[in-house]
Design a protein around this motif. Structure first.
Motif, mmCIF file in Angstrom:
data_model
loop_
_atom_site.group_PDB
_atom_site.id
_atom_site.type_symbol
_atom_site.label_atom_id
_atom_site.label_comp_id
_atom_site.label_asym_id
_atom_site.label_seq_id
_atom_site.Cartn_x
_atom_site.Cartn_y
_atom_site.Cartn_z
ATOM 1 N N THR A 75 4.512 11.600 -2.445
ATOM 2 C CA THR A 75 3.764 12.756 -2.972
ATOM 3 C C THR A 75 4.335 13.996 -2.262
ATOM 4 N N GLY A 127 -6.837 13.481 -1.475
ATOM 5 C CA GLY A 127 -6.142 12.649 -2.447
ATOM 6 C C GLY A 127 -4.655 12.951 -2.558
ATOM 7 N N GLY A 176 -2.366 12.235 -0.322
ATOM 8 C CA GLY A 176 -1.541 11.201 0.308
ATOM 9 C C GLY A 176 -1.310 11.403 1.803
ATOM 10 N N LYS A 177 -2.219 12.092 2.481
ATOM 11 C CA LYS A 177 -2.057 12.331 3.922
ATOM 12 C C LYS A 177 -2.165 11.022 4.714
ATOM 13 N N GLU A 185 -9.504 14.292 9.223
ATOM 14 C CA GLU A 185 -10.626 15.199 8.896
ATOM 15 C C GLU A 185 -11.003 16.003 10.134
#
Ligand SMILES: Nc1ncnc2c1ncn2[C@@H]1O[C@H](COP(=O)(O)OP(=O)(O)OP(=O)(O)O)[C@@H](O)[C@H]1O
Length: 267
Positions: A13, A36, A38-39, A139
């Motif tokens: 990504t 969403g 792709g981390k 996060e």
């Protein structure tokens, strides 16, 4: 990378394309891209590149804010590990006593943990973080925004481990005041001074057909206001986010607000 391809991740990504050269070179990195994008796969590939699967010591630590996210990350890490190494989840509400003896008997190469559970284990001397080669904080905005977690996170970043002897990766969909955050990372020695900020896909402006509305009310009135809005607007479908019920309210025998909302919608 071969393993990622084997399990179906054929082409990267955008965030993976931009960050993998930095991550795989061992540099510290702030992965900043929308949900969403792709981390998770990007930082897990860095984890597998940094660790020595033949060594029996905790070498990688992924810190997550919630048990739910921890379960998801552990699943992907185990898929990529394909039994070459152990991945342990130390999550709030888990079986910490049993895990304590596992940790001593056979230290996993990778630990995915919530802040509180991890600190509990380290303080009980179940294991040490001295051999950590790579630290990921997922996060990060959420953890830094939680007064309960932030002090423990600082200990993990500065006391239990040192930025100079590990690769540090922060991941988040939103980092308010991100330039300030990058500065703080260096200033507080959470990362090395050459940390790279990979920022892709800034959040798109809100589509014009969406309308935002908000209502200001007191804490006590919240449920009543929500139910009146549902009654007035009668939406065909709705997603409602509710906070956890406080211990005080549980002890008082009140039903959780989620139950009240569901009962209202059913009626
Ligand atoms: N290179 C890829 N090719 C195909 N699918 C991918 C690729 N990378 C990730 N995905 C898939 O995309 C989805 C979202 O990826 P991921 O959970 O890593 O995003 P994220 O940026 O970490 O999101 P969040 O901010 O919610 O944690 C997952 O289902 C994952 O399996």
């Amino acid at each position: 990378l071969q393993r990622a391809e084997d399990v179906g991740y054929i082409s990267p990504t955008e965030v993976q394309e931009q960050s993998l050269p930095v991550l795989l070179s061992g540099q510290d990195c702030i992965l900043h891209a929308q949900t969403g994008s792709g981390k998770t796969l990007a930082y897990l590939l860095a984890v597998f590149s940094a660790i020595d699967v033949g060594r029996s010591s905790v070498q990688a630590l992924v810190i997550v804010p919630t048990r739910e996210l921890g379960i998801q990350v552990t699943k992907v890490a185990r898929l990529l590990a394909a039994k070459t190494c152990n991945v342990m989840a130390l999550l709030d509400g888990g079986m910490l006593t049993r895990q304590k003896s596992w940790l001593k008997a056979e230290p996993p190469a990778i630990i995915v943990a919530t802040v509180a559970s991890l600190c509990q284990m380290v303080e009980k001397r179940a294991f040490s973080l001295g051999s950590i080669k790579i630290l990921v904080i997922d996060e990060v905005d959420f953890i830094f925004g939680s007064s309960k977690q932030v002090n423990s996170l600082r200990k993990i970043l500065n006391s239990y481990t040192a930025a100079s002897s590990r690769q540090t990766i922060f991941a988040s969909a939103s980092i308010p005041q991100h330039n300030r955050f990058v500065h703080d990372c260096v200033q507080h020695k959470w990362t090395k001074s050459d940390v790279v900020h990979v920022h892709v896909n800034p959040v798109q402006p809100m589509p014009s057909h969406l309308r935002h509305t908000y209502v200001i009310c007191s804490k006590k009135e919240r449920l009543h206001v929500l139910l009146s809005l549902l009654e007035r607007d009668a939406p065909k479908s709705v997603i409602i986010f509710v906070a956890q019920q406080s211990e005080k309210s549980k002890r008082a025998g009140n039903p959780p607000s989620s139950t009240l909302v569901v009962e209202f919608l059913r009626a």
